[in-house]
Design a protein around this motif. Sequence first.
Motif, PDB file in Angstrom:
ATOM      1  N   GLU A   1       0.831  -1.204   0.000  1.00 50.52           N
ATOM      2  CA  GLU A   1       0.000   0.000   0.000  1.00 50.52           C
ATOM      3  C   GLU A   1       0.867   1.256   0.000  1.00 50.52           C
ATOM      4  O   GLU A   1       0.570   2.224  -0.710  1.00 50.52           O
ATOM      5  CB  GLU A   1      -0.939   0.008   1.201  1.00 50.52           C
ATOM      6  CG  GLU A   1      -2.042  -1.022   1.111  1.00 50.52           C
ATOM      7  CD  GLU A   1      -2.899  -1.075   2.364  1.00 50.52           C
ATOM      8  OE1 GLU A   1      -2.674  -0.283   3.313  1.00 50.52           O
ATOM      9  OE2 GLU A   1      -3.813  -1.924   2.414  1.00 50.52           O
ATOM     10  N   LEU A   2       1.925   1.241   0.783  1.00 49.77           N
ATOM     11  CA  LEU A   2       2.815   2.391   0.846  1.00 49.77           C
ATOM     12  C   LEU A   2       3.532   2.596  -0.488  1.00 49.77           C
ATOM     13  O   LEU A   2       3.649   3.725  -0.982  1.00 49.77           O
ATOM     14  CB  LEU A   2       3.831   2.203   1.977  1.00 49.77           C
ATOM     15  CG  LEU A   2       4.817   3.344   2.223  1.00 49.77           C
ATOM     16  CD1 LEU A   2       4.098   4.651   2.514  1.00 49.77           C
ATOM     17  CD2 LEU A   2       5.749   2.975   3.372  1.00 49.77           C
ATOM     18  N   ALA A   3       3.974   1.520  -1.097  1.00 45.78           N
ATOM     19  CA  ALA A   3       4.651   1.618  -2.399  1.00 45.78           C
ATOM     20  C   ALA A   3       3.715   2.167  -3.470  1.00 45.78           C
ATOM     21  O   ALA A   3       4.151   2.894  -4.364  1.00 45.78           O
ATOM     22  CB  ALA A   3       5.187   0.248  -2.815  1.00 45.78           C
TER      23      ALA A   3
ATOM     24  N   PHE B   1       5.597  12.103   1.339  1.00 41.29           N
ATOM     25  CA  PHE B   1       5.452  12.791   2.609  1.00 41.29           C
ATOM     26  C   PHE B   1       6.784  12.687   3.328  1.00 41.29           C
ATOM     27  O   PHE B   1       7.589  11.800   3.027  1.00 41.29           O
ATOM     28  CB  PHE B   1       4.269  12.261   3.434  1.00 41.29           C
ATOM     29  CG  PHE B   1       4.209  10.774   3.572  1.00 41.29           C
ATOM     30  CD1 PHE B   1       4.774  10.132   4.661  1.00 41.29           C
ATOM     31  CD2 PHE B   1       3.572   9.990   2.615  1.00 41.29           C
ATOM     32  CE1 PHE B   1       4.715   8.767   4.782  1.00 41.29           C
ATOM     33  CE2 PHE B   1       3.501   8.624   2.732  1.00 41.29           C
ATOM     34  CZ  PHE B   1       4.081   8.004   3.831  1.00 41.29           C
ATOM     35  N   PRO B   2       7.040  13.582   4.263  1.00 36.56           N
ATOM     36  CA  PRO B   2       8.382  13.716   4.824  1.00 36.56           C
ATOM     37  C   PRO B   2       8.989  12.433   5.420  1.00 36.56           C
ATOM     38  O   PRO B   2      10.174  12.203   5.268  1.00 36.56           O
ATOM     39  CB  PRO B   2       8.223  14.782   5.909  1.00 36.56           C
ATOM     40  CG  PRO B   2       6.998  15.531   5.543  1.00 36.56           C
ATOM     41  CD  PRO B   2       6.122  14.577   4.799  1.00 36.56           C
ATOM     42  N   ASP B   3       8.187  11.619   6.068  1.00 39.81           N
ATOM     43  CA  ASP B   3       8.725  10.450   6.770  1.00 39.81           C
ATOM     44  C   ASP B   3       8.488   9.133   6.044  1.00 39.81           C
ATOM     45  O   ASP B   3       8.564   8.061   6.641  1.00 39.81           O
ATOM     46  CB  ASP B   3       8.136  10.386   8.183  1.00 39.81           C
ATOM     47  CG  ASP B   3       8.587  11.551   9.043  1.00 39.81           C
ATOM     48  OD1 ASP B   3       9.696  12.071   8.802  1.00 39.81           O
ATOM     49  OD2 ASP B   3       7.847  11.941   9.960  1.00 39.81           O
ATOM     50  N   ARG B   4       8.218   9.209   4.756  1.00 35.39           N
ATOM     51  CA  ARG B   4       7.953   7.990   3.983  1.00 35.39           C
ATOM     52  C   ARG B   4       9.136   7.014   4.057  1.00 35.39           C
ATOM     53  O   ARG B   4       8.952   5.808   4.236  1.00 35.39           O
ATOM     54  CB  ARG B   4       7.651   8.351   2.543  1.00 35.39           C
ATOM     55  CG  ARG B   4       7.275   7.170   1.691  1.00 35.39           C
ATOM     56  CD  ARG B   4       7.022   7.576   0.250  1.00 35.39           C
ATOM     57  NE  ARG B   4       6.425   6.479  -0.459  1.00 35.39           N
ATOM     58  CZ  ARG B   4       5.298   6.523  -1.123  1.00 35.39           C
ATOM     59  NH1 ARG B   4       4.624   7.649  -1.202  1.00 35.39           N
ATOM     60  NH2 ARG B   4       4.825   5.470  -1.730  1.00 35.39           N
ATOM     61  N   GLY B   5      10.342   7.508   3.895  1.00 40.14           N
ATOM     62  CA  GLY B   5      11.531   6.658   3.953  1.00 40.14           C
ATOM     63  C   GLY B   5      11.687   5.965   5.296  1.00 40.14           C
ATOM     64  O   GLY B   5      12.088   4.798   5.363  1.00 40.14           O
ATOM     65  N   ILE B   6      11.356   6.668   6.358  1.00 42.44           N
ATOM     66  CA  ILE B   6      11.420   6.082   7.692  1.00 42.44           C
ATOM     67  C   ILE B   6      10.432   4.920   7.794  1.00 42.44           C
ATOM     68  O   ILE B   6      10.763   3.850   8.304  1.00 42.44           O
ATOM     69  CB  ILE B   6      11.136   7.150   8.777  1.00 42.44           C
ATOM     70  CG1 ILE B   6      12.262   8.181   8.797  1.00 42.44           C
ATOM     71  CG2 ILE B   6      10.948   6.514  10.145  1.00 42.44           C
ATOM     72  CD1 ILE B   6      11.965   9.401   9.623  1.00 42.44           C
ATOM     73  N   ALA B   7       9.215   5.132   7.311  1.00 40.63           N
ATOM     74  CA  ALA B   7       8.197   4.072   7.343  1.00 40.63           C
ATOM     75  C   ALA B   7       8.644   2.873   6.513  1.00 40.63           C
ATOM     76  O   ALA B   7       8.502   1.721   6.960  1.00 40.63           O
ATOM     77  CB  ALA B   7       6.866   4.611   6.824  1.00 40.63           C
ATOM     78  N   GLU B   8       9.192   3.124   5.333  1.00 40.47           N
ATOM     79  CA  GLU B   8       9.650   2.027   4.484  1.00 40.47           C
ATOM     80  C   GLU B   8      10.765   1.234   5.151  1.00 40.47           C
ATOM     81  O   GLU B   8      10.757  -0.005   5.133  1.00 40.47           O
ATOM     82  CB  GLU B   8      10.121   2.576   3.128  1.00 40.47           C
ATOM     83  CG  GLU B   8       8.978   3.093   2.274  1.00 40.47           C
ATOM     84  CD  GLU B   8       9.436   3.883   1.062  1.00 40.47           C
ATOM     85  OE1 GLU B   8      10.604   4.334   1.020  1.00 40.47           O
ATOM     86  OE2 GLU B   8       8.602   4.060   0.148  1.00 40.47           O
TER      87      GLU B   8
ATOM     88  N   ALA C   1      -5.144   7.198   3.902  1.00 40.19           N
ATOM     89  CA  ALA C   1      -5.249   6.092   2.948  1.00 40.19           C
ATOM     90  C   ALA C   1      -4.507   4.847   3.421  1.00 40.19           C
ATOM     91  O   ALA C   1      -4.793   3.741   2.975  1.00 40.19           O
ATOM     92  CB  ALA C   1      -4.707   6.522   1.587  1.00 40.19           C
ATOM     93  N   LEU C   2      -3.574   5.014   4.360  1.00 44.40           N
ATOM     94  CA  LEU C   2      -2.790   3.887   4.855  1.00 44.40           C
ATOM     95  C   LEU C   2      -3.259   3.406   6.231  1.00 44.40           C
ATOM     96  O   LEU C   2      -2.678   2.479   6.795  1.00 44.40           O
ATOM     97  CB  LEU C   2      -1.304   4.278   4.920  1.00 44.40           C
ATOM     98  CG  LEU C   2      -0.688   4.695   3.588  1.00 44.40           C
ATOM     99  CD1 LEU C   2       0.723   5.229   3.804  1.00 44.40           C
ATOM    100  CD2 LEU C   2      -0.685   3.544   2.600  1.00 44.40           C
ATOM    101  N   SER C   3      -4.315   4.001   6.746  1.00 42.37           N
ATOM    102  CA  SER C   3      -4.752   3.669   8.106  1.00 42.37           C
ATOM    103  C   SER C   3      -5.243   2.229   8.245  1.00 42.37           C
ATOM    104  O   SER C   3      -5.031   1.605   9.283  1.00 42.37           O
ATOM    105  CB  SER C   3      -5.818   4.647   8.590  1.00 42.37           C
ATOM    106  OG  SER C   3      -6.986   4.541   7.800  1.00 42.37           O
ATOM    107  N   GLY C   4      -5.885   1.680   7.218  1.00 41.63           N
ATOM    108  CA  GLY C   4      -6.352   0.292   7.291  1.00 41.63           C
ATOM    109  C   GLY C   4      -5.194  -0.688   7.396  1.00 41.63           C
ATOM    110  O   GLY C   4      -5.207  -1.593   8.227  1.00 41.63           O
ATOM    111  N   GLY C   5      -4.184  -0.486   6.578  1.00 42.34           N
ATOM    112  CA  GLY C   5      -2.998  -1.346   6.630  1.00 42.34           C
ATOM    113  C   GLY C   5      -2.255  -1.204   7.933  1.00 42.34           C
ATOM    114  O   GLY C   5      -1.776  -2.188   8.506  1.00 42.34           O
TER     115      GLY C   5
END
Length: 104
Positions: free
Chosen positions: A32-34, A40-47, A83-87
């Motif tokens: 979902e993130l991909a 968004f600023p912290d996308r890399g951290i989440a990945e 949009a990512l809250s379900g995952g």
Amino acid sequence: MLRSLGRRPVSGSDEDLRVAALRTAVSRLRRELAAHPAEFPDRGIAEDELAALAAMTVDGTPEVSRLRRSLLVIAGAIGSVSALSGGLSKVRDAVDLFGEPPRR
């Protein structure tokens, strides 16, 4: 639904069902993130943290305190992206299957 999973092995293997549920939830959120178009600023951290969680599911039962720390980092990084809250909820449910970390 996930709360009913115990430590029974998956049919035909000796894998902990909690680990399988965590692997599935992490994989889903990574996809979902991909696919999410916005940066968004912290996308890399989440990945990075999702990759770390995925790696933890390879070697057996992960350490509960490490799982919870990763969950907090991921929630902080993508928590405002609705949009990512379900995952994210599925990952949280899977982490909850492992219980609370031991008290110090």
